[in-house]
Design an enzyme around this catalytic site. Structure first.
Site, PDB file in Angstrom:
ATOM      1  NE  ARG A 105     -21.920  50.882   2.870  1.00 33.32           N
ATOM      2  CZ  ARG A 105     -22.906  50.720   1.890  1.00 33.32           C
ATOM      3  NH1 ARG A 105     -24.113  50.226   2.357  1.00 33.32           N
ATOM      4  NH2 ARG A 105     -22.957  50.892   0.738  1.00 33.32           N
TER       5      ARG A 105
ATOM      6  CG  HIS B  16      -2.308  -0.752   0.820  1.00 36.74           C
ATOM      7  ND1 HIS B  16      -2.219  -2.227   0.682  1.00 36.74           N
ATOM      8  CD2 HIS B  16      -3.421  -0.647   1.217  1.00 36.74           C
ATOM      9  CE1 HIS B  16      -3.217  -2.805   0.775  1.00 36.74           C
ATOM     10  NE2 HIS B  16      -4.218  -1.781   0.874  1.00 36.74           N
TER      11      HIS B  16
ATOM     12  CE1 TYR C  26     -22.887  47.569  -0.579  1.00 41.46           C
ATOM     13  CE2 TYR C  26     -23.240  45.523  -1.573  1.00 41.46           C
ATOM     14  CZ  TYR C  26     -24.000  46.592  -1.160  1.00 41.46           C
ATOM     15  OH  TYR C  26     -24.994  46.849  -1.489  1.00 41.46           O
TER      16      TYR C  26
ATOM     17  CG  ASN D 272      -8.728   0.496   7.250  1.00 41.25           C
ATOM     18  OD1 ASN D 272      -9.898   0.252   7.591  1.00 41.25           O
ATOM     19  ND2 ASN D 272      -7.989   0.612   6.011  1.00 41.25           N
TER      20      ASN D 272
ATOM     21  CD  GLU E 100     -11.601   0.564  -0.798  1.00 44.38           C
ATOM     22  OE1 GLU E 100     -10.671   1.196  -1.482  1.00 44.38           O
ATOM     23  OE2 GLU E 100     -10.808  -0.415  -0.033  1.00 44.38           O
TER      24      GLU E 100
END
Length: 545
Positions: free
Chosen positions: A316, A116, A313, A228, A447
């Protein structure tokens, strides 16, 4: 004009975690080390933030050992029986129906790790790796994974001695756990793979032995318990959160400077306005701006002489926008604090008769949290960029020089610095598109729905790098604008910020090469030195406060 002193070049944010130069605190001479003792299930966001920024090792509360030992006994008993137990006497993923002979069950765990360890791409920053290791310890120490206490102690020893696995950053889809990254971590624990130790990258076994540690031979269940889990995605998301929070704090200071630079009104920050709406972040943002601008002569001049009724904006609506971003970061922090304490491997030991396969390794909560952080980063940068554009535009900046240079035309001033921020802002908008809504089937369709949490969390580093440089330009423009308002002065608090910037960055009179200015101020923001060395106390808190 006397030129301000300039510091030596500093590393850019994108390279600040370089493995060749990084050292954990305990490897730096003459620096005391404090190893926090963490209690699984009760570790706080504040503790993890301190560990991250101070490069601290950590230890697990020894009171957890009986629960860990109990789970190990249950697993060993199950392994000796005939009933199939996933990952103990069976294969993995689509191979879960394949029975493994008793004499091969230890080899099964080693094979799992080696097969893995398929990561590719750039190396994960060491601080993120170490945070990942701490999260894995927290998960395994809950007593539901079936590993030996000695395995947890090995991770603890690696953190203490500074043995940091080299982990490629790409290869996880955030579903059956962060399999590839965690496999690279576990490779070092069994004496394989690569690790950084004392500034050098070497074989994992050699690194352990040089540090006085011994590699493990994985027992039943230990390999699958290690790989895991969501610890890689969660560590990256936490790192992104902690850095974004520093930028949110800095943005309040930058926006206050910008408001004074354009002689903006502070009336929109009145407490009553924000209490009528009720959002915590909005209320706190308005209060911070009021505090930072208190005593400003520029503001008082605005009250007396300005005929403008309303500001744009980006001035403000600062409390509404930045406040909403702060609230969003806190929501993500709440999710990640839970996940940091979670058991996310598979199968889980529930009691003597229950070893159950579930799906806690699916990182959907982390993916959502990472997407929330990304949106907040993008919006903090977007409104900062509009304030920069306001300050350099002579049609909008209330009598400041064009592009904030005293001799426009001959000089371009901050013209292209503003363009750079537009590029960074747009890049962050693109990167803020959700990763959690993506999925792809993997492992022969076993999966078949994945979270993409690792993608979502990893992109936060790039976004924070961009945001730091947007804010750096805003600080430089606002400081320049404040100086054009002389003899009027900004507030005493913001004067300290201006003075700190001018230690490193001279006033921009004639054009010069300013890329280094941006990098230096970005580093001041990311390290929090600009806030700290300006004498400003924390005025917003991510965790318990």
């Amino acid at each position: 004009m006397s030129k301000a002193r300039r510091n030596s070049p500093t590393a850019s944010l994108s390279t600040r975690f370089n493995a060749a130069s990084w050292r954990p605190n305990h490897q730096r001479k003459h620096e005391p080390v404090s190893s926090p003792i963490l209690t699984p299930g009760a570790t706080t966001l504040r503790q993890l933030e301190t560990i991250y920024w101070q490069d601290l090792p950590a230890r697990i509360n020894p009171a957890c050992k009986p629960a860990v030992d109990r789970a190990e006994e249950i697993i060993l008993k199950a392994a000796a029986g005939d009933q199939p137990v996933y990952g103990v006497n069976t294969g993995f993923g689509k191979l879960a129906s394949v029975k493994i002979a008793a004499e091969d069950r230890v080899k099964l765990q080693r094979n799992l790790i080696l097969s893995h360890a398929c990561g590719v791409g750039p190396t994960t920053p060491p601080r993120v790796v170490r945070l990942m290791m701490i999260l894995k310890m927290l998960s395994l120490s809950r007593g539901a994974s079936g590993v030996r206490w000695g395995l947890i102690k090995l991770i603890e020893g690696m953190l203490e001695k500074g043995v940091t696995p080299v982990i490629p950053a790409q290869g996880s889809v955030g579903a059956s756990g962060d399999l590839a990254p965690l496999a690279h971590m576990t490779c070092v624990m069994i004496g394989e793979g690569e690790a950084e130790y004392e500034g050098a990258v070497m074989n994992g076994g050699d690194a352990l032995r040089k540090a006085g540690l011994e590699p493990l031979v994985l027992q039943v269940k230990e390999g699958v318990a290690c790989i895991n889990g969501t610890q890689f995605s969660t560590a990256y998301a936490l790192a992104g959160l902690f850095e974004a929070w520093r930028h949110a704090e800095a943005s309040l200071v930058a926006s206050s400077l910008s408001t004074d630079a354009i002689m903006g009104s502070t009336a929109p920050t009145r407490a009553e306005i924000h209490e009528l709406r009720g959002h915590r972040g909005q209320i706190e943002t308005a209060a911070a701006i009021r505090q930072l601008m208190e005593g400003s002569e520029i503001r008082e001049s605005h009250l007396e002489n300005d005929s403008r009724v309303q500001d744009p904006y980006c001035i403000r609506c600062q409390p509404q926008v930045t406040g909403a971003c702060i609230d969003l970061l806190r929501q993500a922090g709440h999710t990640l604090e839970i996940e940091a304490n979670a058991v996310t491997d598979n199968p889980l030991i529930l009691d003597e008769d229950s070893i159950v396969s579930g799906g806690n390794f699916h990182a959907e909560p982390v993916a959502f949290a990472a997407d929330q952080i990304a949106i907040a980063i993008a919006e903090i940068g977007a409104i900062s960029q509009r304030r920069i554009a306001l300050m350099v535009d002579p049609a909008l900046n209330f009598e400041l020089p064009t592009f904030l240079t005293p001799r426009p035309g001959l000089n371009s001033g901050y013209m292209i610095a503003e363009v750079t921020t537009a590029a960074l802002m747009s890049e962050n908008k693109h990167l803020a598109n959700p990763c959690s809504t993506d999925s792809t089937p993997t492992s022969a369709n076993q999966e078949d729905h994945v979270s993409m949490a690792a993608h979502g969390a990893r992109r936060l580093e790039r976004m924070n790098h961009n945001l730091a440089h947007i804010l750096a330009v805003e600080f430089l423009c606002a400081t320049q604008g404040i100086e054009f308002r002389k003899p009027l002065k900004t507030s005493p608090q913001l004067q300290k910020v201006v003075a700190r910037i001018r230690i490193d960055i001279p006033t921009l009179e004639d054009d010069r090469h300013i890329a280094k200015d941006l990098k230096d101020v970005a580093e001041l923001i990311q390290s929090r030195r600009l806030i700290r060395e300006s004498g400003l106390e924390p005025f917003i808190h991510l965790g318990e406060a």
